[in-house]
Motif scaffolding. Structure first.
Motif, PDB file in Angstrom:
ATOM      1  N   ALA A  11      38.126   5.348  14.881  1.00  0.00           N
ATOM      2  CA  ALA A  11      37.739   4.868  13.557  1.00  0.00           C
ATOM      3  C   ALA A  11      36.451   5.544  13.107  1.00  0.00           C
ATOM      4  O   ALA A  11      36.327   6.013  11.973  1.00  0.00           O
ATOM      5  CB  ALA A  11      37.566   3.355  13.590  1.00  0.00           C
ATOM      6  N   HIS A  12      35.520   5.598  14.007  1.00  0.00           N
ATOM      7  CA  HIS A  12      34.229   6.203  13.729  1.00  0.00           C
ATOM      8  C   HIS A  12      34.393   7.639  13.221  1.00  0.00           C
ATOM      9  O   HIS A  12      33.864   8.027  12.169  1.00  0.00           O
ATOM     10  CB  HIS A  12      33.416   6.192  15.034  1.00  0.00           C
ATOM     11  N   ALA A  13      35.178   8.397  13.971  1.00  0.00           N
ATOM     12  CA  ALA A  13      35.387   9.796  13.609  1.00  0.00           C
ATOM     13  C   ALA A  13      36.143   9.920  12.293  1.00  0.00           C
ATOM     14  O   ALA A  13      35.823  10.769  11.442  1.00  0.00           O
ATOM     15  CB  ALA A  13      36.150  10.511  14.718  1.00  0.00           C
ATOM     16  N   ALA A  14      37.120   9.051  12.113  1.00  0.00           N
ATOM     17  CA  ALA A  14      37.918   9.119  10.883  1.00  0.00           C
ATOM     18  C   ALA A  14      37.042   8.864   9.665  1.00  0.00           C
ATOM     19  O   ALA A  14      37.184   9.495   8.617  1.00  0.00           O
ATOM     20  CB  ALA A  14      39.058   8.111  10.936  1.00  0.00           C
ATOM     21  N   ILE A  15      36.103   7.926   9.814  1.00  0.00           N
ATOM     22  CA  ILE A  15      35.203   7.618   8.705  1.00  0.00           C
ATOM     23  C   ILE A  15      34.377   8.850   8.336  1.00  0.00           C
ATOM     24  O   ILE A  15      34.293   9.236   7.167  1.00  0.00           O
ATOM     25  CB  ILE A  15      34.274   6.442   9.070  1.00  0.00           C
ATOM     26  N   LEU A  16      33.797   9.472   9.368  1.00  0.00           N
ATOM     27  CA  LEU A  16      32.948  10.630   9.078  1.00  0.00           C
ATOM     28  C   LEU A  16      33.761  11.779   8.486  1.00  0.00           C
ATOM     29  O   LEU A  16      33.318  12.448   7.544  1.00  0.00           O
ATOM     30  CB  LEU A  16      32.223  11.081  10.348  1.00  0.00           C
ATOM     31  N   ALA A  17      34.932  11.984   9.033  1.00  0.00           N
ATOM     32  CA  ALA A  17      35.763  13.073   8.513  1.00  0.00           C
ATOM     33  C   ALA A  17      36.126  12.812   7.054  1.00  0.00           C
ATOM     34  O   ALA A  17      36.058  13.699   6.197  1.00  0.00           O
ATOM     35  CB  ALA A  17      37.029  13.209   9.360  1.00  0.00           C
ATOM     36  N   SER A  18      36.485  11.564   6.751  1.00  0.00           N
ATOM     37  CA  SER A  18      36.899  11.232   5.387  1.00  0.00           C
ATOM     38  C   SER A  18      35.741  11.379   4.411  1.00  0.00           C
ATOM     39  O   SER A  18      35.898  11.887   3.303  1.00  0.00           O
ATOM     40  CB  SER A  18      37.423   9.805   5.327  1.00  0.00           C
ATOM     41  N   VAL A  19      34.592  10.899   4.836  1.00  0.00           N
ATOM     42  CA  VAL A  19      33.468  10.948   3.917  1.00  0.00           C
ATOM     43  C   VAL A  19      33.087  12.411   3.642  1.00  0.00           C
ATOM     44  O   VAL A  19      32.774  12.778   2.504  1.00  0.00           O
ATOM     45  CB  VAL A  19      32.285  10.115   4.445  1.00  0.00           C
ATOM     46  N   ALA A  20      33.162  13.239   4.660  1.00  0.00           N
ATOM     47  CA  ALA A  20      32.832  14.652   4.451  1.00  0.00           C
ATOM     48  C   ALA A  20      33.826  15.276   3.476  1.00  0.00           C
ATOM     49  O   ALA A  20      33.442  15.951   2.511  1.00  0.00           O
ATOM     50  CB  ALA A  20      32.871  15.395   5.786  1.00  0.00           C
ATOM     51  N   SER A  21      35.089  14.994   3.716  1.00  0.00           N
ATOM     52  CA  SER A  21      36.122  15.549   2.847  1.00  0.00           C
ATOM     53  C   SER A  21      35.960  15.061   1.409  1.00  0.00           C
ATOM     54  O   SER A  21      36.069  15.826   0.446  1.00  0.00           O
ATOM     55  CB  SER A  21      37.489  15.164   3.402  1.00  0.00           C
ATOM     56  N   LEU A  22      35.662  13.779   1.283  1.00  0.00           N
ATOM     57  CA  LEU A  22      35.546  13.207  -0.061  1.00  0.00           C
ATOM     58  C   LEU A  22      34.323  13.742  -0.794  1.00  0.00           C
ATOM     59  O   LEU A  22      34.398  14.079  -1.981  1.00  0.00           O
ATOM     60  CB  LEU A  22      35.484  11.678   0.024  1.00  0.00           C
ATOM     61  N   VAL A  23      33.208  13.800  -0.120  1.00  0.00           N
ATOM     62  CA  VAL A  23      32.006  14.325  -0.772  1.00  0.00           C
ATOM     63  C   VAL A  23      32.279  15.742  -1.249  1.00  0.00           C
ATOM     64  O   VAL A  23      31.939  16.109  -2.372  1.00  0.00           O
ATOM     65  CB  VAL A  23      30.797  14.311   0.187  1.00  0.00           C
ATOM     66  N   ASP A  24      32.947  16.487  -0.407  1.00  0.00           N
ATOM     67  CA  ASP A  24      33.249  17.860  -0.769  1.00  0.00           C
ATOM     68  C   ASP A  24      34.168  17.922  -1.988  1.00  0.00           C
ATOM     69  O   ASP A  24      34.001  18.765  -2.865  1.00  0.00           O
ATOM     70  CB  ASP A  24      33.928  18.538   0.425  1.00  0.00           C
ATOM     71  N   ARG A  25      35.153  17.020  -2.031  1.00  0.00           N
ATOM     72  CA  ARG A  25      36.158  17.106  -3.089  1.00  0.00           C
ATOM     73  C   ARG A  25      35.708  16.473  -4.395  1.00  0.00           C
ATOM     74  O   ARG A  25      35.990  17.000  -5.469  1.00  0.00           O
ATOM     75  CB  ARG A  25      37.445  16.437  -2.616  1.00  0.00           C
ATOM     76  N   VAL A  26      35.069  15.329  -4.339  1.00  0.00           N
ATOM     77  CA  VAL A  26      34.785  14.612  -5.594  1.00  0.00           C
ATOM     78  C   VAL A  26      33.297  14.423  -5.874  1.00  0.00           C
ATOM     79  O   VAL A  26      32.938  13.964  -6.955  1.00  0.00           O
ATOM     80  CB  VAL A  26      35.484  13.242  -5.613  1.00  0.00           C
TER      81      VAL A  26
END
Lengths: 189, 189, 189, 189
Positions: A11-26
DNA sequence: ACCTAAGCGAGACGGTACGTCGCGTCTTACA
DNA sequence: TGTAAGACGCGACGTACCGTCTCGCTTAGGT
């Protein structure tokens, strides 16, 4: 010893990965906790259990190198002026490519209400160890340089240039970093 | 020729006054359209009729001098270095007092999503007419100065310092502006 | 004698035409004053100058025959039962075709908070002159009929059937009107 | 099996109670979602989570007996005509008291856009089980009655009378229900 | 031939309610 | 006890119409 399930690293890793992807995209502003949870396949509660706010997640993502992942350590070859110039060139070149300036500027905006983020950005940009001010101070003490301005002022000017670039999206001009550092450090050669 | 009732100047003024007051009292982020409407005694629709977003209102408030109301025009006494130093000192002193740094930094954050705001901040800080780069260029052409750095670089460095101060909340040190400008413009006297 | 411009018959007519078209297309509830004004090319003020409310416009459109435009006068051939049956058949057939039931039911809904509309609907359906109750009363007095129920009850039952049809959208069954009227008026033949 | 928190029965009940109270106090049209939310101490989002529209809430309030709460079941004593007459008298008496006719007529208006409401009104008025048509059919098959009109027509006439009463606000005349049912069912006694 | 009082289109205004989004907290059932 | 799912109260969003109110133009009687 605590009982029950341990903290889920997945979960921890998924959160960080998602936030990185989202910041990059939006962009930082458009990132929402609910969006992170949905993208990471994680419940909101899990996020709130480990992070008090969106900016804390960003801060950790910075520390973990999920954002600004490159290595921006200031080199140490013995020639302080060249080291700083090389480093600055690296940073400015990075900012000039892709949407990296947009990324950094949205992080700068975030740091306005989260000093933590400001601190982590500095670290990521290679200013976590000895700062530019410290390097200049050391070189001055060693008689290597004798700049007109104080080390703190020089530090502030150089970091200020990075900020301006992040916020202003100007292109990078070949050799600019070298000229700037040369002038500030009074390297006459 | 437009028909129908003219735009209500009373409403217009009330909106700008309210937004200025609110930004001052609660900070940019906590300002809401509904809050402005309530405080101004105006309907939300009236606000949306004239402004597409909160940042557009802020931009106009900046133009009208309801925020950053002081006069930051760069003086023109003939001595370019002294003019710029005096102006920079004025700006940095301003930022060091009250919650002005917080105000400016929140506006800078806002400008990340709204280039308009960035532009208006520049204008408000006295950079709407001839920029620092232009002033330096002119002085160089006149033989008054012969700086090592290009006018554009000098401009960027100085504005960068202002940004750093706004974002970092460092106190202002007596004489700092003069020393900085002196060094950048190579004023040896 | 009044001075100034006279009421614009063009505007008046455009309003009624638009409201009729809109009620037909989107139903009473979805009709808005602003929609009427836009469609009629008329200002809202002009509408409010002549009508206090949406339902008043509907009422006038009914009177003018822009809605329920057919002639539903109850015939008078001397045979009261046949007259009423023919009329009822006409009404029910009308309701069974196109979206006339939808139109009438939306008008019935409107009449709930506007008695005026209820009255105009009655008139339009041919009950503006002598009502069914009056016709039955007269026929009874003349010895033509001797129904078990009172004229008022018969009236209510027949109009009730029309309402049910409008609200319920049942199809019309051939000869239904005749059978119904026959039974209610005790026409044994 | 569904995961996550279960629907809050407290919120559910509060919504229904509030809507019933509001319809009673201010009338169907003046009921707003925001009003219900405020009165129920519930957020708008909770209402929208469970109901797509105001009329859906009304429909459920009807099913739950929060509106038209009386028992209008058609009795079954063996004497069909008497049963129906008693039921009709009950309904018409109910409509004649308080503001019950206004309530029903506003619900009828609502049912124009929401067939669901129409259905629930029927159920509430006792027509959810065997309809009048079915009762009459059965009685006819059993030789108990031999009416001139078809069961469906009789049903429609009787319900039509109720509608007319709801919409027209006529007072109830003693014995009317009995006379009407008697005539329609050809009870000669 | 002018006044001048309506009528008119356009449309701004203060409001109320809409239906949606995201917040941060909570509850439930499962692992 | 940590977790995914997701309901909850809350506050703000941006939109649609309401009924009222200017605007500047057009129109047509009265002088």
């Amino acid at each position: 010893m605590p009982r029950g399930a341990a903290r889920s690293e997945a979960a921890h890793a998924a959160i960080l990965a998602s936030v990185a992807s989202l910041v990059d995209r939006v962009g930082y502003d458009a990132v929402t906790i609910e969006g992170i949870a949905a993208e990471a396949g994680v419940s909101k509660q899990t996020i709130y259990r480990w992070y008090p706010s969106k900016s804390a997640i960003i801060a950790e993502a910075l520390v973990e190198g999920r954002l600004l992942g490159e290595d921006f350590t200031i080199p140490d070859t013995g020639d302080t002026a060249a080291d700083i110039a090389a480093w600055l060139e690296h940073v400015l070149t990075f900012l000039a490519s892709r949407n990296h300036a947009a990324l950094l500027s949205s992080l700068v905006a975030a740091s306005v209400d989260s000093p933590e983020i400001g601190l982590r950005i500095s670290e990521r940009l290679g200013l976590g160890g000895p700062t530019i001010a410290e390097r200049v101070q050391r070189a001055t003490d060693a008689g290597e340089l004798s700049p007109v301005l104080s080390p703190d002022q020089i530090d502030q000017l150089i970091v200020g240039v990075i900020m301006m670039r992040a916020l202003g999206r100007n292109p990078y001009e070949q050799g600019e970093a070298r000229r700037l550092v040369g002038a500030l450090l009074e390297v006459t050669g």
